[in-house]
Design an enzyme around this catalytic site. Sequence first.
Site, PDB file in Angstrom:
ATOM      1  CE1 TYR A   1      -2.950  -3.123   0.328  1.00 17.76           C
ATOM      2  CE2 TYR A   1      -3.338  -2.609   2.633  1.00 17.76           C
ATOM      3  CZ  TYR A   1      -3.555  -3.414   1.535  1.00 17.76           C
ATOM      4  OH  TYR A   1      -4.387  -4.499   1.639  1.00 17.76           O
TER       5      TYR A   1
ATOM      6  CG  PHE B   1     -21.604  -1.918  -5.500  1.00 15.66           C
ATOM      7  CD1 PHE B   1     -22.124  -1.000  -6.396  1.00 15.66           C
ATOM      8  CD2 PHE B   1     -22.236  -3.145  -5.366  1.00 15.66           C
ATOM      9  CE1 PHE B   1     -23.266  -1.298  -7.146  1.00 15.66           C
ATOM     10  CE2 PHE B   1     -23.367  -3.450  -6.101  1.00 15.66           C
ATOM     11  CZ  PHE B   1     -23.884  -2.527  -6.995  1.00 15.66           C
TER      12      PHE B   1
ATOM     13  CG  LEU C   1     -18.387  -1.276   3.599  1.00 21.14           C
ATOM     14  CD1 LEU C   1     -18.041   0.172   3.916  1.00 21.14           C
ATOM     15  CD2 LEU C   1     -19.778  -1.621   4.127  1.00 21.14           C
ATOM     16  N   GLY C   2     -17.822  -4.176  -0.329  1.00 22.23           N
ATOM     17  CA  GLY C   2     -17.712  -4.310  -1.782  1.00 22.23           C
ATOM     18  C   GLY C   2     -17.042  -3.098  -2.396  1.00 22.23           C
ATOM     19  NE  ARG C   3     -12.064  -4.429  -4.690  1.00 22.14           N
ATOM     20  CZ  ARG C   3     -12.351  -5.689  -4.375  1.00 22.14           C
ATOM     21  NH1 ARG C   3     -13.597  -6.077  -4.184  1.00 22.14           N
ATOM     22  NH2 ARG C   3     -11.392  -6.580  -4.239  1.00 22.14           N
TER      23      ARG C   3
ATOM     24  CB  SER D   1     -22.063   2.227   1.164  1.00 22.96           C
ATOM     25  OG  SER D   1     -21.736   2.925  -0.026  1.00 22.96           O
TER      26      SER D   1
HETATM   27  N1  LIG Z   1      -5.817  -8.864   1.615  1.00 25.34           N
HETATM   28  C1  LIG Z   1      -6.106  -8.251   0.504  1.00 25.34           C
HETATM   29  O1  LIG Z   1      -5.733  -8.695  -0.592  1.00 25.34           O
HETATM   30  C2  LIG Z   1      -6.925  -6.991   0.534  1.00 25.34           C
HETATM   31  C3  LIG Z   1      -7.524  -6.509  -0.646  1.00 25.34           C
HETATM   32  C4  LIG Z   1      -8.273  -5.333  -0.551  1.00 25.34           C
HETATM   33  C5  LIG Z   1      -8.435  -4.689   0.662  1.00 25.34           C
HETATM   34  N2  LIG Z   1      -7.838  -5.183   1.773  1.00 25.34           N
HETATM   35  C6  LIG Z   1      -7.990  -4.517   3.082  1.00 25.34           C
HETATM   36  O2  LIG Z   1      -9.375  -4.309   3.336  1.00 25.34           O
HETATM   37  C7  LIG Z   1      -9.622  -2.944   3.616  1.00 25.34           C
HETATM   38  C8  LIG Z   1     -10.995  -2.507   3.130  1.00 25.34           C
HETATM   39  O3  LIG Z   1     -11.160  -2.883   1.789  1.00 25.34           O
HETATM   40  P1  LIG Z   1     -11.626  -1.922   0.590  1.00 25.34           P
HETATM   41  O4  LIG Z   1     -11.153  -0.551   0.766  1.00 25.34           O
HETATM   42  O5  LIG Z   1     -11.253  -2.676  -0.634  1.00 25.34           O
HETATM   43  O6  LIG Z   1     -13.193  -2.005   0.628  1.00 25.34           O
HETATM   44  P2  LIG Z   1     -14.409  -1.587   1.574  1.00 25.34           P
HETATM   45  O7  LIG Z   1     -13.970  -1.429   2.957  1.00 25.34           O
HETATM   46  O8  LIG Z   1     -15.446  -2.582   1.226  1.00 25.34           O
HETATM   47  O9  LIG Z   1     -14.843  -0.194   0.949  1.00 25.34           O
HETATM   48  C9  LIG Z   1     -14.096   0.952   1.121  1.00 25.34           C
HETATM   49  C10 LIG Z   1     -14.737   2.043   0.312  1.00 25.34           C
HETATM   50  O10 LIG Z   1     -16.062   2.270   0.801  1.00 25.34           O
HETATM   51  C11 LIG Z   1     -16.267   3.623   1.122  1.00 25.34           C
HETATM   52  N3  LIG Z   1     -17.007   3.645   2.389  1.00 25.34           N
HETATM   53  C12 LIG Z   1     -16.581   3.237   3.608  1.00 25.34           C
HETATM   54  N4  LIG Z   1     -17.561   3.372   4.532  1.00 25.34           N
HETATM   55  C13 LIG Z   1     -18.620   3.870   3.884  1.00 25.34           C
HETATM   56  C14 LIG Z   1     -19.920   4.237   4.293  1.00 25.34           C
HETATM   57  N5  LIG Z   1     -20.328   4.094   5.548  1.00 25.34           N
HETATM   58  N6  LIG Z   1     -20.777   4.749   3.351  1.00 25.34           N
HETATM   59  C15 LIG Z   1     -20.380   4.886   2.069  1.00 25.34           C
HETATM   60  N7  LIG Z   1     -19.150   4.546   1.619  1.00 25.34           N
HETATM   61  C16 LIG Z   1     -18.276   4.046   2.518  1.00 25.34           C
HETATM   62  C17 LIG Z   1     -14.898   4.250   1.252  1.00 25.34           C
HETATM   63  O11 LIG Z   1     -14.912   5.547   0.686  1.00 25.34           O
HETATM   64  P3  LIG Z   1     -14.561   6.842   1.587  1.00 25.34           P
HETATM   65  O12 LIG Z   1     -13.111   6.771   1.876  1.00 25.34           O
HETATM   66  O13 LIG Z   1     -14.924   7.947   0.666  1.00 25.34           O
HETATM   67  O14 LIG Z   1     -15.436   6.746   2.799  1.00 25.34           O
HETATM   68  C18 LIG Z   1     -13.990   3.336   0.421  1.00 25.34           C
HETATM   69  O15 LIG Z   1     -13.770   3.838  -0.871  1.00 25.34           O
HETATM   70  C19 LIG Z   1      -8.470  -2.203   2.942  1.00 25.34           C
HETATM   71  O16 LIG Z   1      -8.245  -0.949   3.535  1.00 25.34           O
HETATM   72  C20 LIG Z   1      -7.327  -3.137   3.160  1.00 25.34           C
HETATM   73  O17 LIG Z   1      -6.768  -2.942   4.442  1.00 25.34           O
HETATM   74  C21 LIG Z   1      -7.099  -6.332   1.731  1.00 25.34           C
END
Ligand SMILES: NC(=O)c1ccc[n+]([C@@H]2O[C@H](COP(=O)([O-])OP(=O)(O)OC[C@H]3O[C@@H](n4cnc5c(N)ncnc54)[C@H](OP(=O)(O)O)[C@@H]3O)[C@@H](O)[C@H]2O)c1
Length: 328
Positions: A57, A208, A204-206, A210
């Site tokens: 990252y 989606f 949160l499906g990245r 939400s």
């Molecule tokens: N092991 C792996 O291969 C792997 C892969 C991917 C991710 N990860 C880990 O998992 C974590 C989370 O994954 P992710 O970022 O892919 O997906 P996520 O947590 O499903 O979604 C994050 C996204 O959702 C938005 N969001 C968060 N809370 C919200 C809410 N209450 N309402 C509306 N939108 C909201 C955020 O935007 P805003 O910032 O604008 O709020 C962000 O762009 C990462 O930070 C990482 O540490 C691990």
Amino acid sequence: MQKRKLGGSGPEVSAIGLGCMGLNHHRGPALNNEDAVSLLRAAFDCGITLFDTAEIYGPYTNEGIVGEALEPIRDDVVIATKFGFRDGRPGNGLDSRPQSIRRMVEASLFRLKTDRIDILYQHRVDPDVPMPDVAGAVRDLIEEGKVLHFGLSEADDQSIRLAHAVQSVAVLQSEYSLWWRKPEDSVLSTVEELSIGFVSYSPLGRGFLSGTMGESTNFDAPNDQRKTNPYLAPANRAANQPIIDAIQSVAKEKNSTAAQIAIAWLLARKPWIVPIPGTTKIHRLEENVAAAAIEFSQEEMDKIDNVFSTITPRGDRYATAPRPQAQR
Ligand SMILES: NC(=O)c1ccc[n+]([C@@H]2O[C@H](COP(=O)([O-])OP(=O)(O)OC[C@H]3O[C@@H](n4cnc5c(N)ncnc54)[C@H](OP(=O)(O)O)[C@@H]3O)[C@@H](O)[C@H]2O)c1
């Protein structure tokens, strides 16, 4: 916030952790350092004790932010990071050779400003390095006190078992959410059998799930990797709207938000599952943390399952199949 134990040998952590990746990687414009540090400290003030980062990252800089923010509260938090790509760049291929793991861990410890990594994940299984060799390298680091717990990410059942036979795997981190339920095929029962905790990424499906992405939402920022996720392509987003409609209807019944339902559903699946939603916004952090208080009856869970069994999500998670292998 309530605490959860990550499996039989893993640490006790807040029921909801924080995915730190999006602070400056793959999720649109990066926060400046000061705001990122403030957000991490706000997360701790909200009760979050599990913080998830990775060498890739940034690369590297995300660990630096996490290290800076958590240094004053180091003994009260659990820091998870990941190794496994050559030069910290997935495009350069995988690299889980034992000597590389050691080198990566030393560098991560420095950036994280700490003397131990609470959970060290192999980010992806490396087919060129036998899993017992990977587990053996991590076992040595555990014996030296530089690592406390061994984790795997997106590992298949066989890799989990091979690793676990050499060094107890404390945690598996894989994508799992209302739209991506692949772990239910077999991996969840494998980790349950072996008393391994489960951390669900992209809960949160990245973003989606939400329900806040509209037709006009784009992922134009140069570092927003979501433009490459097929299920988030505009046509697929429209086709996947029934998923959002279903979540929003549950949210209405539970007087909560769609994001909260997506998180609370994961918590309700198993007591050893810990979701790690990511956000760059304090109000969303607070919204997400509040999901820990939402409970579902078995009847409500069955109802959600019934609704979702009639919906087939369109589009895959990742655009490319296997990542390129490192040149050795
Ligand atoms: N092991 C792996 O291969 C792997 C892969 C991917 C991710 N990860 C880990 O998992 C974590 C989370 O994954 P992710 O970022 O892919 O997906 P996520 O947590 O499903 O979604 C994050 C996204 O959702 C938005 N969001 C968060 N809370 C919200 C809410 N209450 N309402 C509306 N939108 C909201 C955020 O935007 P805003 O910032 O604008 O709020 C962000 O762009 C990462 O930070 C990482 O540490 C691990």
